[in-house]
Design a protein around this motif. Structure first.
Motif, mmCIF file in Angstrom:
data_model
loop_
_atom_site.group_PDB
_atom_site.id
_atom_site.type_symbol
_atom_site.label_atom_id
_atom_site.label_comp_id
_atom_site.label_asym_id
_atom_site.label_seq_id
_atom_site.Cartn_x
_atom_site.Cartn_y
_atom_site.Cartn_z
ATOM 1 N N LEU A 191 56.641 119.370 104.812
ATOM 2 C CA LEU A 191 57.451 118.242 104.369
ATOM 3 C C LEU A 191 58.013 117.580 105.621
ATOM 4 C CD1 LEU A 191 58.806 116.612 102.069
ATOM 5 C CD2 LEU A 191 60.748 118.171 102.280
ATOM 6 N N VAL B 254 61.029 118.218 111.129
ATOM 7 C CA VAL B 254 62.187 117.332 111.214
ATOM 8 C C VAL B 254 62.064 116.506 112.487
ATOM 9 C CG1 VAL B 254 64.697 117.184 111.273
ATOM 10 C CG2 VAL B 254 63.585 119.039 110.001
ATOM 11 N N PHE C 71 58.753 122.761 107.259
ATOM 12 C CA PHE C 71 59.587 121.590 107.520
ATOM 13 C C PHE C 71 59.220 121.029 108.894
ATOM 14 C CE2 PHE C 71 62.655 123.334 104.414
ATOM 15 C CZ PHE C 71 63.042 122.167 103.773
ATOM 16 N N PHE D 269 57.178 112.328 102.837
ATOM 17 C CA PHE D 269 58.282 112.056 103.762
ATOM 18 C C PHE D 269 59.545 111.782 102.955
ATOM 19 C CE2 PHE D 269 61.032 109.162 106.136
ATOM 20 C CZ PHE D 269 61.192 109.864 107.329
ATOM 21 N N VAL D 270 60.637 112.442 103.338
ATOM 22 C CA VAL D 270 61.930 112.275 102.673
ATOM 23 C C VAL D 270 62.969 111.974 103.743
ATOM 24 C CG1 VAL D 270 63.720 113.357 101.267
ATOM 25 C CG2 VAL D 270 61.316 113.872 100.823
ATOM 26 N N GLU D 271 63.835 111.011 103.473
ATOM 27 C CA GLU D 271 64.898 110.682 104.429
ATOM 28 C C GLU D 271 66.240 110.626 103.719
ATOM 29 O OE1 GLU D 271 66.111 107.308 107.780
ATOM 30 O OE2 GLU D 271 64.476 106.918 106.377
ATOM 31 N N VAL D 272 67.172 111.433 104.188
ATOM 32 C CA VAL D 272 68.552 111.353 103.721
ATOM 33 C C VAL D 272 69.250 110.269 104.542
ATOM 34 C CG1 VAL D 272 70.737 112.594 103.467
ATOM 35 C CG2 VAL D 272 68.562 113.795 103.131
ATOM 36 N N SER E 273 65.196 111.011 110.695
ATOM 37 C CA SER E 273 65.659 109.641 110.813
ATOM 38 C C SER E 273 65.856 109.354 112.298
ATOM 39 C CB SER E 273 66.947 109.430 110.006
ATOM 40 O OG SER E 273 67.229 108.055 109.839
ATOM 41 N N GLY F 55 70.378 111.732 108.547
ATOM 42 C CA GLY F 55 69.048 112.141 108.108
ATOM 43 C C GLY F 55 68.371 113.142 109.022
ATOM 44 N N TYR G 83 50.513 116.763 105.177
ATOM 45 C CA TYR G 83 51.909 116.620 104.773
ATOM 46 C C TYR G 83 52.041 116.427 103.266
ATOM 47 C CZ TYR G 83 52.810 116.190 109.724
ATOM 48 O OH TYR G 83 52.884 116.454 111.065
ATOM 49 N N PRO H 24 68.610 117.986 107.246
ATOM 50 C CA PRO H 24 67.516 118.971 107.260
ATOM 51 C C PRO H 24 67.694 120.032 108.346
ATOM 52 C CG PRO H 24 66.747 116.834 108.053
ATOM 53 C CD PRO H 24 68.101 116.614 107.460
ATOM 54 N N THR I 228 60.486 115.035 107.425
ATOM 55 C CA THR I 228 61.786 114.431 107.148
ATOM 56 C C THR I 228 62.481 114.124 108.464
ATOM 57 O OG1 THR I 228 63.895 114.701 105.974
ATOM 58 C CG2 THR I 228 62.939 116.677 106.962
#
Length: 283
Positions: A83, A127, A125, A194-197, A87, A103, A191, A107, A85
């Motif tokens: 995954l 990051v 992960f 893609f996830v972004e907080v 920013s 972001g 992958y 993670p 992730t």
């Protein structure tokens, strides 16, 4: 409720400590500005990589050929898909402490907890603290993520900043290997997604007293640069019906843009920059 948000406090503390690095001219005023490959920017990269390696227990940590900070925490199968992730850690001028950086930190905190619990998930992960998004030093944006998607344009290397330093010179000074940039492109088959907080950069969730929202769509932007040409005249002797005031016309345009933006649901519009040169009180 008798609950101490220990991980939230950790993320908060990371953000506070990273915000101590700021570019000259802004740091003296207590403002946060971190632009691509300045001393403050490189200090942030070193700090992030140190935390990933020593505090969080990532398996692999590196600063890549464009300055991204990349941390990998393998899954139970080291060859499992990951995954992706993260920013960006650069900022706009006089920016905030949490834009982008939240972001990266969230993670990091997740990996820290998994590592301390000696727990591996069925996926890995990856990051990434992206080195650049904001386009503040050079007229190019998404340098960090663009390299991962294969969209880094080598012509950008000859762009100069306000001090006449080319991007190529800045990268070489930072010890980055420009020749390795094409190798950063990721194979999407490796992958899960893609996830972004991210912080909400508006007031809506706060007004609704909601702690979290899930983004299902995002505003795209169209930008225009325009010039209004008028004629300067003496303010005391030029009748109103003879005046050609460019700023007055621009003011009408600004009001129209606001009116138009408010006329359609979910449409937004603004005039972000306005320059009126050579103003005088009686002209």
């Amino acid at each position: 409720f008798g609950h101490e948000p220990a991980l939230g406090n950790l993320v908060w503390d990371w953000a506070e400590r990273l915000s101590t690095h700021s570019d000259p001219g802004y740091a003296e005023r207590g403002e946060l500005t971190v632009t691509y490959l300045t001393d403050a920017h490189r200090a942030c990269a070193q700090r992030l990589s140190h935390w990933m390696r020593t505090d969080c227990g990532f398996d692999e940590v590196e600063i890549d050929a464009v300055g991204n900070v990349v941390g990998v925490f393998h899954g139970s199968d080291r060859n499992a898909r990951r995954l992706l992730t993260g920013s960006h850690y650069d900022t706009v001028r006089n920016g905030g402490k949490y834009d982008g950086r939240l972001g990266i930190f969230v993670p990091m905190a997740c990996v820290r907890e998994l590592s301390r619990a000696r727990r591996r998930l069925p996926f890995g992960f990856e990051v990434v603290g992206f080195a650049e998004e904001e386009g503040q030093r050079y007229k190019a944006v998404f340098l960090g993520s663009g390299a991962l998607t294969g969209h880094f344009d080598p012509r950008w290397l000859e762009q100069k900043d306000a001090d006449g330093i080319t991007m190529r010179e800045a990268m070489e000074h930072a010890g980055l290997c420009i020749a390795d940039i094409p190798k950063l492109q990721r194979d999407v088959s490796n992958y899960l997604g893609f996830v972004e907080v991210h912080i909400e950069q508006g007031p809506v969730l706060n007004e609704l007293d909601l702690p979290l929202g899930v983004v299902t769509s995002i505003n795209g932007s169209v930008r225009y640069v325009g010039e209004i040409v008028g004629m300067a005249s003496h303010a005391g002797t030029t009748p109103m019906d003879r005046r050609r005031d460019a700023a007055a016309a621009a003011a009408e345009l600004v009001l129209y843009v606001e009116q138009r933006g408010a006329s359609v649901p979910n449409l937004v519009a603004t005039v972000g920059m306005l320059e009126v040169p050579n103003g005088s009180i009686n002209v």
